[in-house]
Design an enzyme around this catalytic site. Sequence first.
Site, mmCIF file in Angstrom:
data_model
loop_
_atom_site.group_PDB
_atom_site.id
_atom_site.type_symbol
_atom_site.label_atom_id
_atom_site.label_comp_id
_atom_site.label_asym_id
_atom_site.label_seq_id
_atom_site.Cartn_x
_atom_site.Cartn_y
_atom_site.Cartn_z
ATOM 1 N N ASP A 1 18.449 22.814 -8.551
ATOM 2 C CA ASP A 1 17.488 21.907 -7.922
ATOM 3 C C ASP A 1 16.099 22.516 -7.738
ATOM 4 O OD1 ASP A 1 18.220 23.700 -6.007
ATOM 5 O OD2 ASP A 1 18.384 22.259 -4.380
ATOM 6 N N GLU A 2 15.829 23.583 -8.430
ATOM 7 C CA GLU A 2 14.514 24.222 -8.289
ATOM 8 C C GLU A 2 14.001 24.648 -9.657
ATOM 9 O OE1 GLU A 2 14.100 27.178 -4.840
ATOM 10 O OE2 GLU A 2 16.239 27.094 -5.242
ATOM 11 N N ASP B 1 10.956 21.867 -5.652
ATOM 12 C CA ASP B 1 12.268 21.980 -4.997
ATOM 13 C C ASP B 1 12.752 20.576 -4.631
ATOM 14 O OD1 ASP B 1 14.466 22.719 -3.557
ATOM 15 O OD2 ASP B 1 13.369 23.688 -1.923
#
Lengths: 450, 88
Positions: free
Chosen positions: A114-115, A19
């Site tokens: 974003d993960e 993350d």
Amino acid sequence: MSLRSCATTSVRPCIIHLDMNSYFASVEQQANPLLRGRALGVCAYLHRHGCIIAASIEAKERGMKVGMTMEEAQTLIPDAVFVENDPAKYRAVTSRVFAIMHEVSDRVEHYSIDESFLDLTGWVRDPAEAAFLMTRVRRRIRDEVGEWLRCSIGIAPTRFLAKLASDMEKPSGLVVITPENIDEVLSRLELRDVHGIGRKLSKRIEALGYRTPLEVKRAPVANLMHAFGINGYVLWAKLNGMSIETLQSDPGPPKSIGHSYCVPMAANREKKIPAILSKLAEKAARRLRAEKLCARAVSVRIGFRVPAMPGSSVRPHSPFALPDVGDFDAVRFEEPVDDSFALVHAALRLLYAMWDGTQPVSFLAVTYSEFGEKSGQIAMTSTSQDVDGQWRDDGRRTEAVAQLSRAADVVRDKYGDRALILGSLFGISQDDAPDRIGFRKIDGVEKILT
Amino acid sequence: MIFKTIQEPIDVLVAFRKDHSVAIHATKPMTFKWGTTYYQVDGVHLVHSERRGREKVYIFSVSSGALVYRLSFSTETLAWRLEEVCEG
């Protein structure tokens, strides 16, 4: 048989969740060193009602939260700096981070901008080796993508526990959950720390007498199923380390395609609502054709501006909660379509069915769903004429219009999005419903980068 | 903090290096001339690309002295532009 599948027979599952911390703000700070170390808010648009979609680590430490308006954040942190979001920048960085992930494992799920999840089962002997490998990945992200980018890493036997682990230490944390330490980890958490447990659900769980995730893990599953049905079982199984979800390294075709926009007051004053909806519908139609899909259903959601009561904290502009006052409607075509004329026309018809043309609008969304193949059969009757008017009354004409939309796409690919526009978009600028990025959206992220 | 949009063509001296692990980092603007002044690039902080129709534009976020500049290179026209200046 692949090398990995040979090796999986004697090893424990090992799932990683990576993350990126304060992602959009960190990318902005990476691009501009003058923003580093400062309280930075990345806004949907630079206006006092513009919503904060990402806050830097420094801003979070001083109380700035995602979802605040720019005005609220500035009141809280007078020296904060605000920038408008730049989707191209974030997509470029994401694709570089994903490229590093793909060098580590053949099974990577792009969970959001974003993960990502990685399945290292069979590639590492134990969580310690996975931790060593991911530390090197983190170093590579800093060296090859940007030294200001930070990420939290969670390592666990399941997808759910890996995400739980990565959420535990931010920024730059690395947490390992194993069957041996899971009880100790869960005992340190509150119900709300668990992904999927919100305010209402935590109250319902507490009403059953379970106050921590560890107590839920140890609870009789029958009690949870009695209270929450199958969801009670799923929660119990996840907390007990059972693998409910698998990694989706190939997510498959989308189930729906759409766009939404929080409409500023100025757009209402300038009477741009139909044009903005047309733009959203056209953008979504273009994506539909790019995916080579045809939609049978069109839906439109509209939110209306609520006059602020004195002392009220209601923020009708926030995209994080759908407006309380609004409407939703949908239509279905007899035959799936992908041409802009039919889709935009249908969206406008839905808009006018819900909106009198004068009420101030705060939110617009259009969604295409129920994807299918065209039968190619020429319609004998124009039964769908009430939806898309003249374009449906002749099969040959329908195909001609579809070809026209595709030809327009070719022109736009070559000369830019505004080289050809629908007449209903006349009068709006690039600032109206511009390119936006969502946290769960990874469209436009290039699969292969340097 | 002040962001100023410029959008002017500039002259740029660029280094293309072969021995870099990441290809996108192998291209580095070294110096640029805006107006009559030369600016030495101290650091390239981020490189990303944008599509503008057929045109692909590479954006270089660089710093020189106390200022940060946004330089763009068009793969269609092979021209450099100074898009934005930021001063803290």
